[in-house]
Write a protein that holds these residues in place. Structure first.
Motif, mmCIF file in Angstrom:
data_model
loop_
_atom_site.group_PDB
_atom_site.id
_atom_site.type_symbol
_atom_site.label_atom_id
_atom_site.label_comp_id
_atom_site.label_asym_id
_atom_site.label_seq_id
_atom_site.Cartn_x
_atom_site.Cartn_y
_atom_site.Cartn_z
ATOM 1 N N ALA A 1 -33.630 19.913 -30.498
ATOM 2 C CA ALA A 1 -34.734 19.785 -29.618
ATOM 3 C C ALA A 1 -34.541 18.337 -28.669
ATOM 4 O O ALA A 1 -34.794 18.411 -27.655
ATOM 5 N N THR A 2 -34.485 17.138 -29.519
ATOM 6 C CA THR A 2 -34.448 16.034 -28.702
ATOM 7 C C THR A 2 -33.283 15.913 -27.944
ATOM 8 O O THR A 2 -33.588 15.481 -26.671
ATOM 9 N N SER B 1 -42.683 25.692 -27.723
ATOM 10 C CA SER B 1 -44.083 24.835 -27.521
ATOM 11 C C SER B 1 -44.061 24.210 -26.285
ATOM 12 O O SER B 1 -45.157 23.760 -25.727
ATOM 13 N N GLY B 2 -42.903 24.153 -25.477
ATOM 14 C CA GLY B 2 -43.212 23.514 -23.982
ATOM 15 C C GLY B 2 -42.554 21.893 -24.092
ATOM 16 O O GLY B 2 -42.421 21.431 -22.890
ATOM 17 N N GLU B 3 -42.500 21.525 -25.263
ATOM 18 C CA GLU B 3 -42.262 19.959 -25.293
ATOM 19 C C GLU B 3 -40.771 19.895 -25.176
ATOM 20 O O GLU B 3 -40.359 18.609 -24.556
ATOM 21 N N VAL B 4 -40.046 20.636 -25.006
ATOM 22 C CA VAL B 4 -38.403 20.320 -24.739
ATOM 23 C C VAL B 4 -38.269 20.754 -23.221
ATOM 24 O O VAL B 4 -37.467 19.801 -22.676
ATOM 25 N N PHE B 5 -38.682 21.684 -22.707
ATOM 26 C CA PHE B 5 -38.057 22.130 -21.402
ATOM 27 C C PHE B 5 -39.512 21.677 -20.333
ATOM 28 O O PHE B 5 -39.359 22.176 -19.087
ATOM 29 N N ILE C 1 -37.153 27.634 -33.307
ATOM 30 C CA ILE C 1 -38.049 28.379 -32.309
ATOM 31 C C ILE C 1 -39.338 27.997 -31.914
ATOM 32 O O ILE C 1 -39.608 27.783 -30.531
ATOM 33 N N PRO C 2 -40.071 27.262 -32.564
ATOM 34 C CA PRO C 2 -41.409 26.869 -32.342
ATOM 35 C C PRO C 2 -41.236 25.628 -31.546
ATOM 36 O O PRO C 2 -41.925 25.314 -30.509
ATOM 37 N N LEU C 3 -40.221 24.814 -31.608
ATOM 38 C CA LEU C 3 -40.094 23.730 -30.880
ATOM 39 C C LEU C 3 -39.501 24.127 -29.488
ATOM 40 O O LEU C 3 -40.137 23.374 -28.376
ATOM 41 N N LEU C 4 -38.671 25.048 -29.385
ATOM 42 C CA LEU C 4 -38.408 25.366 -28.040
ATOM 43 C C LEU C 4 -39.399 25.987 -27.085
ATOM 44 O O LEU C 4 -39.385 25.885 -26.180
#
Length: 395
Positions: free
Chosen positions: A287-288, A56-60, A51-54
């Motif tokens: 996430a990657t 955070s804005g780094e993925v999308f 959840i924090p990875l999704l």
């Protein structure tokens, strides 16, 4: 100094202005179309890390808002509520909403992305491998029609977790024929990342400089980690070049004994490490893949994912097999220009056999696994049996 009547008029104007402002804000919110992300078996530790990875804005990207929907059974409702409250308290700017769901009929409504985490708890003293395969098939028989019914037509489905990730992707496509096969993939990046980290430690360099390590086959079963196309960037060796100048990994590691002993021995415990991880490694892998899928792979870089085969590399058609791909413009393509030798081709044939057997059992066309050749091969000893026959250039 102001008359009561004047004060009442001003108060009424202020109230009207406040109401208009709220209506404008609601209208703006109604125009926002956040990505709808559904996560199954959301009580699993990987979801907590994901959840924090999704969000955070780094993925999308830093301008894309998301709504996360956590799906699990009634017995995990309290766990899901705790995850929702904690995520809300973190106040992610891009997390438009997060909710928990325990009613299966509500699953995947308007989904843009579905992350399937469902695992079976393997205990071969209690059940046979074939029974676990049938259990996975039954889960997907429930999910696939709901995805067809409730999700968006271009929904992207990612199979992850610790068990049967290839099979889950395969069964979702089988039981959901209207789901686009190109939109269903299985994640192999945890194994790829762990292998890259192992190589970086050997070479005393940054892991980011190790690229193009390929994971072939059954991601959470019998797989083959291929170093023959791996490259190093920024490695301090005899030849100097610009930052984007690569050198073949096998031209640098002269210690073939290490590759055939220490590296292969470590690979045999790799699946165990991934499967016993607390969730950070598989979450980072999901996430990657999503980041590459939405924004494209870095130029020239390949990544391993499980996709429905169409005869590439002479692998039989109609199974989900991990192989190298590139992501570009929201799509992926298999890197078919890679050359593989006859020995590697034989290994791929053996890996494909296991996946074909899993598929046939899941579809109830056979009752038990049939070994490839005379001797039964297990996921624990297969790697050693095959790799000992490979030349260094094929690893």
């Amino acid at each position: 100094m102001m008359l009561s009547e004047e004060m009442s008029d001003i108060a009424e104007e202020n109230l009207q202005a406040h109401i208009e402002t709220e209506e404008e804000e609601e209208e703006i919110k109604s125009l926002i179309r956040p990505l709808q992300i559904w996560i199954t078996s959301a009580s699993a530790p990987i979801c907590y890390q994901l959840i924090p990875l999704l969000a955070s804005g780094e993925v999308f990207g830093m301008t894309t808002e998301i709504s996360i929907h956590l799906l699990d059974t009634h017995q995990f409702k309290e766990v899901l509520c705790g995850i929702v409250m904690e995520a809300e308290d973190m106040a992610f700017p891009l997390l438009y909403s997060i909710s928990e769901h325990t009613e299966i009929d509500e699953a995947f409504i308007q989904a843009d992305i579905i992350i399937v985490l469902d695992d079976v708890l393997l205990n071969h003293e209690v059940q046979s491998l074939e029974n676990y395969i049938r259990e996975v098939s039954e889960i997907c028989q429930v999910y696939a029609p709901l995805i067809e019914k409730n999700a968006k037509s271009e929904v992207r489905v990612i199979s992850s977790g610790k068990t049967f990730v290839n099979l889950k992707a395969m069964m979702i496509m089988t039981y959901g024929p209207s789901i686009k096969p190109a939109n269903v993939i299985a994640v192999a990046t945890p194994w790829e990342h762990a292998a890259r980290a192992m190589l970086a430690r050997k070479l005393n360099m940054n892991t980011a400089g190790v690229k193009d390590v390929i994971v072939w086959g059954n991601i959470t079963g019998c797989n083959y980690i291929d170093l023959s196309h791996a490259k190093l960037y920024g490695y301090d060796w005899a030849i100097w070049g610009p930052a984007n100048f690569p050198c073949p990994l096998l031209n640098v590691i002269y210690d073939s004994e290490w590759i055939h002993s220490a590296f292969l021995s470590a690979q045999s415990s790799l699946s165990s490490r991934v499967c016993h991880s607390v969730g950070m490694l598989p979450a980072h892998g999901v996430a990657t893949v999503l980041r590459h899928w939405y924004h494209g792979s870095p130029p020239g870089e390949i990544i391993s994912v499980g996709i429905l085969t169409e005869g590439q590399f002479c692998v039989p058609e109609g199974i989900v097999f991990s192989m190298p791909v590139r992501f570009q413009n929201g799509n992926w393509e298999v890197v078919t220009e890679l050359e593989i030798n006859e020995t590697t081709q034989e290994v791929l044939g053996r890996l494909a056999h296991e996946l074909i057997q899993e598929k046939l059992i899941a579809l109830k066309e056979i009752k038990e696994m049939h070994p490839y050749g005379a001797d039964k091969i297990t996921s624990k000893n297969y790697l050693h049996q095959e790799m000992e026959t490979l030349p260094t250039g094929s690893l």
